[in-house]
Design a protein around this motif. Structure first.
Motif, PDB file in Angstrom:
ATOM      1  N   GLN A 107      10.454  -6.775   6.609  1.00 35.13           N
ATOM      2  CA  GLN A 107      10.146  -5.880   5.495  1.00 35.13           C
ATOM      3  C   GLN A 107      11.192  -4.763   5.410  1.00 35.13           C
ATOM      4  OE1 GLN A 107       6.136  -4.363   5.453  1.00 35.13           O
ATOM      5  NE2 GLN A 107       5.326  -6.214   6.395  1.00 35.13           N
ATOM      6  N   VAL A 108      11.559  -4.257   6.590  1.00 33.65           N
ATOM      7  CA  VAL A 108      12.497  -3.139   6.629  1.00 33.65           C
ATOM      8  C   VAL A 108      13.894  -3.594   6.212  1.00 33.65           C
ATOM      9  CG1 VAL A 108      13.658  -1.549   8.201  1.00 33.65           C
ATOM     10  CG2 VAL A 108      11.181  -1.794   8.259  1.00 33.65           C
ATOM     11  N   GLN A 115       5.368   5.608   2.197  1.00 36.64           N
ATOM     12  CA  GLN A 115       5.510   6.830   2.998  1.00 36.64           C
ATOM     13  C   GLN A 115       6.260   6.545   4.303  1.00 36.64           C
ATOM     14  OE1 GLN A 115       1.651   8.616   3.681  1.00 36.64           O
ATOM     15  NE2 GLN A 115       1.073   8.335   1.552  1.00 36.64           N
ATOM     16  N   TRP A 116       5.933   5.390   4.914  1.00 33.58           N
ATOM     17  CA  TRP A 116       6.606   5.030   6.175  1.00 33.58           C
ATOM     18  C   TRP A 116       8.096   4.825   5.927  1.00 33.58           C
ATOM     19  CZ3 TRP A 116       9.806   1.489   8.260  1.00 33.58           C
ATOM     20  CH2 TRP A 116       9.911   1.438   9.642  1.00 33.58           C
ATOM     21  N   GLN A 162      19.275   0.055  16.704  1.00 39.78           N
ATOM     22  CA  GLN A 162      18.927   1.471  16.880  1.00 39.78           C
ATOM     23  C   GLN A 162      19.531   2.040  18.175  1.00 39.78           C
ATOM     24  OE1 GLN A 162      14.658   1.909  17.000  1.00 39.78           O
ATOM     25  NE2 GLN A 162      14.729   3.327  15.283  1.00 39.78           N
ATOM     26  N   PRO A 182       0.822  -1.219   0.000  1.00 39.46           N
ATOM     27  CA  PRO A 182       0.000   0.000   0.000  1.00 39.46           C
ATOM     28  C   PRO A 182       0.854   1.266   0.000  1.00 39.46           C
ATOM     29  CG  PRO A 182      -0.040  -1.034   2.156  1.00 39.46           C
ATOM     30  CD  PRO A 182       0.686  -1.980   1.247  1.00 39.46           C
ATOM     31  N   TYR A 209      16.150  -4.963  15.385  1.00 39.30           N
ATOM     32  CA  TYR A 209      16.283  -3.560  14.983  1.00 39.30           C
ATOM     33  C   TYR A 209      16.365  -2.619  16.177  1.00 39.30           C
ATOM     34  CZ  TYR A 209      11.243  -3.241  15.827  1.00 39.30           C
ATOM     35  OH  TYR A 209      10.009  -3.276  16.407  1.00 39.30           O
ATOM     36  N   LYS A 210      15.722  -2.996  17.286  1.00 42.04           N
ATOM     37  CA  LYS A 210      15.789  -2.113  18.461  1.00 42.04           C
ATOM     38  C   LYS A 210      17.207  -2.077  19.024  1.00 42.04           C
ATOM     39  CE  LYS A 210      11.120  -2.021  20.202  1.00 42.04           C
ATOM     40  NZ  LYS A 210      10.165  -2.518  21.193  1.00 42.04           N
ATOM     41  N   PRO A 253       7.246  -6.725  10.227  1.00 40.93           N
ATOM     42  CA  PRO A 253       7.772  -5.441   9.745  1.00 40.93           C
ATOM     43  C   PRO A 253       9.285  -5.359   9.751  1.00 40.93           C
ATOM     44  CG  PRO A 253       6.153  -5.099  11.505  1.00 40.93           C
ATOM     45  CD  PRO A 253       6.266  -6.568  11.298  1.00 40.93           C
ATOM     46  N   ASP A 254       9.939  -6.003  10.737  1.00 45.72           N
ATOM     47  CA  ASP A 254      11.402  -5.887  10.758  1.00 45.72           C
ATOM     48  C   ASP A 254      12.018  -6.567   9.534  1.00 45.72           C
ATOM     49  OD1 ASP A 254      10.449  -8.227  11.937  1.00 45.72           O
ATOM     50  OD2 ASP A 254      12.283  -8.559  13.060  1.00 45.72           O
ATOM     51  N   SER A 286       9.877   8.017   5.533  1.00 49.52           N
ATOM     52  CA  SER A 286       9.985   8.792   6.773  1.00 49.52           C
ATOM     53  C   SER A 286      10.953   8.180   7.776  1.00 49.52           C
ATOM     54  CB  SER A 286       8.621   8.908   7.457  1.00 49.52           C
ATOM     55  OG  SER A 286       7.757   9.659   6.661  1.00 49.52           O
ATOM     56  N   PHE A 287      10.910   6.856   7.912  1.00 48.19           N
ATOM     57  CA  PHE A 287      11.653   6.235   9.012  1.00 48.19           C
ATOM     58  C   PHE A 287      12.961   5.572   8.583  1.00 48.19           C
ATOM     59  CE2 PHE A 287       7.440   6.668  10.778  1.00 48.19           C
ATOM     60  CZ  PHE A 287       7.712   7.115  12.062  1.00 48.19           C
ATOM     61  N   VAL A 333       0.868   3.761   1.871  1.00 48.22           N
ATOM     62  CA  VAL A 333       1.354   4.214   3.178  1.00 48.22           C
ATOM     63  C   VAL A 333       2.652   3.493   3.562  1.00 48.22           C
ATOM     64  CG1 VAL A 333       0.088   2.572   4.640  1.00 48.22           C
ATOM     65  CG2 VAL A 333       0.532   4.895   5.474  1.00 48.22           C
ATOM     66  N   TRP A 334       2.863   2.296   3.001  1.00 49.99           N
ATOM     67  CA  TRP A 334       4.122   1.570   3.245  1.00 49.99           C
ATOM     68  C   TRP A 334       5.305   2.405   2.733  1.00 49.99           C
ATOM     69  CZ3 TRP A 334       8.045  -0.394   0.159  1.00 49.99           C
ATOM     70  CH2 TRP A 334       8.885  -1.350   0.737  1.00 49.99           C
TER      71      TRP A 334
END
Lengths: 342, 75
Positions: free
Chosen positions: A169-170, A34-35, A236, A29, A232-233, A166-167, A38-39, A31-32
């Motif tokens: 995907q990223v 856009q995210w 980060q 989508p 990922y945490k 999600p991790d 942004s991130f 919004v994916w």
């Protein structure tokens, strides 16, 4: 004995792939995208695999050979001049023969010392460290140092990306493929840029890996283990302070103040993370040399892309410090250069 | 998905966070385990479920799950 950086050369396979193309390819989508912008903020990456046909167009040896050729040409050196070859990668074509030796054959380099480091995001600095020390021993005169990585084994075009955590995907949008190389030598060379110091420290004692890449053989190829996992945490949280520590340690060892650094080459995880780390390094008078927004995260190749951008910008007296952090078993690495002559 | 309770069920199922009604109006940084990666999972799930685009800049202004829910049902 002083060691000099004579050149850097790089290669990225295929066209740049932007976020919109990835979203369209994997039916994600809007919004994916856009995210991710942004991130993560890695607008582009390049793949050895053709996204339309699924065919592998370039092996790691192909990329590393091209980068090596470009670095040699930029240094005005011939393969016969090379008497030391060091390569870092997390993604060799095969476990044996080591890709470095395939590359040596392709480049026409023979009867020299070769080393391949199984390495992640500090691999380029580890390779520079090995080369600098061996050149410094006086036994070698010209080294070709290569860093290369490919996601080809992990880029499953049939996967339903939306069903992945999600991790994962990223992870897919962070990384891309590429190779870089540098020629080092004990002669001053045309640039007169001395590789003053390299420093590598594994600080993973008692710490869980932040990134894991598995490999599979005949007996366990169907094992229910993920090929790639990233905490990922942990990445980060841990990478920025490790980067600051590394810069501090480098400056202490060199007896340089922050104000004496003309260029800083920060870790290149993603556009956004690199901005954050660069700000925390607190070298406001130094010019930042980054590439990840153009190249994507190419792992072992990244510092060579930064060096390729740095070299033509340095003037006599300029000082540069680079930092790389590996989040697998936590390695911090730094390197320092000074242009000692016009 | 129309009510805030439906939305909280979606948050529990899609991103696995143990949220209940008591978390609907608290600041997002006080939602147990919340981070930007969960936002990615939630936004893609919402867009898939509602079939409508959600504006990320608007979502980034939201301060609670309740406010994200309002954006999802408005869009």
């Amino acid at each position: 004995m002083s060691v000099y950086l004579h050149s850097a050369g790089t290669v990225l396979p295929g066209p740049p792939i932007d976020i919109a193309s990835l979203a369209e390819k994997f039916d994600l989508p809007s919004v994916w995208g856009q995210w991710v912008e942004s991130f993560i903020d890695n607008p582009y990456r390049h793949y050895s695999v053709d996204l339309d046909s699924g065919k592998l167009r370039f092996s790691l040896a192909d990329l590393a050979t091209t980068a090596g050729e470009r670095a040699l040409a930029a240094a005005g050196a011939a393969p016969a001049d090379v008497d030391l070859l060091v390569m870092g990668t997390s993604s060799p074509d095969m476990l044996m023969p080591a890709t470095v030796n395939v590359v040596a054959d392709r480049l026409g380099i023979d009867d020299v010392a070769t080393y391949q480091l199984q390495s992640g995001c500090t691999g380029a600095v580890q390779a520079l460290d090995v080369a600098r020390r061996l050149l410094g021993s006086g036994e070698h005169r010209t080294a070709l140092v290569i860093g290369a990585d490919s996601c080809a084994k992990h880029l499953d075009l049939s996967v339903d990306v939306r069903s992945l955590p999600p991790d994962q995907q990223v992870n897919g949008v962070l990384f891309g493929d590429g190779a870089g190389a540098a020629v080092l030598g004990v002669e001053r060379g045309a640039h007169g840029v001395e590789l003053l110091r390299t420093r590598v420290r594994c600080v993973g004692r008692g710490r869980e890996p932040g990134q894991t890449l598995n490999w599979f053989g005949g007996a366990d190829r169907h094992a229910d283990r993920p090929a790639a996992v990233e905490d990922y945490k942990a990445v980060q949280d841990a990478v920025p302070p490790l980067a600051v520590q590394t810069l501090d340690e480098m400056l202490d060892a060199l007896n340089w103040d922050r104000g004496e650094v003309d260029y800083v080459l920060p870790p290149q995880l993603s556009g956004r993370m690199t901005d954050e780390i660069h700000a925390r390094l607190d070298v406001p008078d130094a010019q930042e040399v980054s590439c990840v927004r153009e190249t994507g995260n190419t792992g072992n190749a990244l510092p060579f892309f930064q060096l390729e951008r740095l070299l033509p910008r340095m003037i006599a007296g300029d000082r540069a410090v680079g930092v790389a952090i590996e989040s697998s078993k936590w390695i911090k690495a730094g390197y320092a250069l000074e242009k000692v002559d016009a | 998905m129309t009510t805030i309770d439906d939305f909280l069920v979606l948050v529990r199922h899609e991103i696995g966070l143990p949220v209940g009604p008591e978390h609907a109006d608290v600041p997002l940084d006080q939602v147990p385990g919340w981070d930007s990666m969960h936002l990615l999972a939630l936004l893609t799930a919402l867009e898939r479920q509602t079939g409508r685009s959600i504006s990320l800049p608007d979502v980034l202004e939201a301060e609670s799950l309740h406010e994200i829910h309002e954006l999802a049902v408005q869009s």
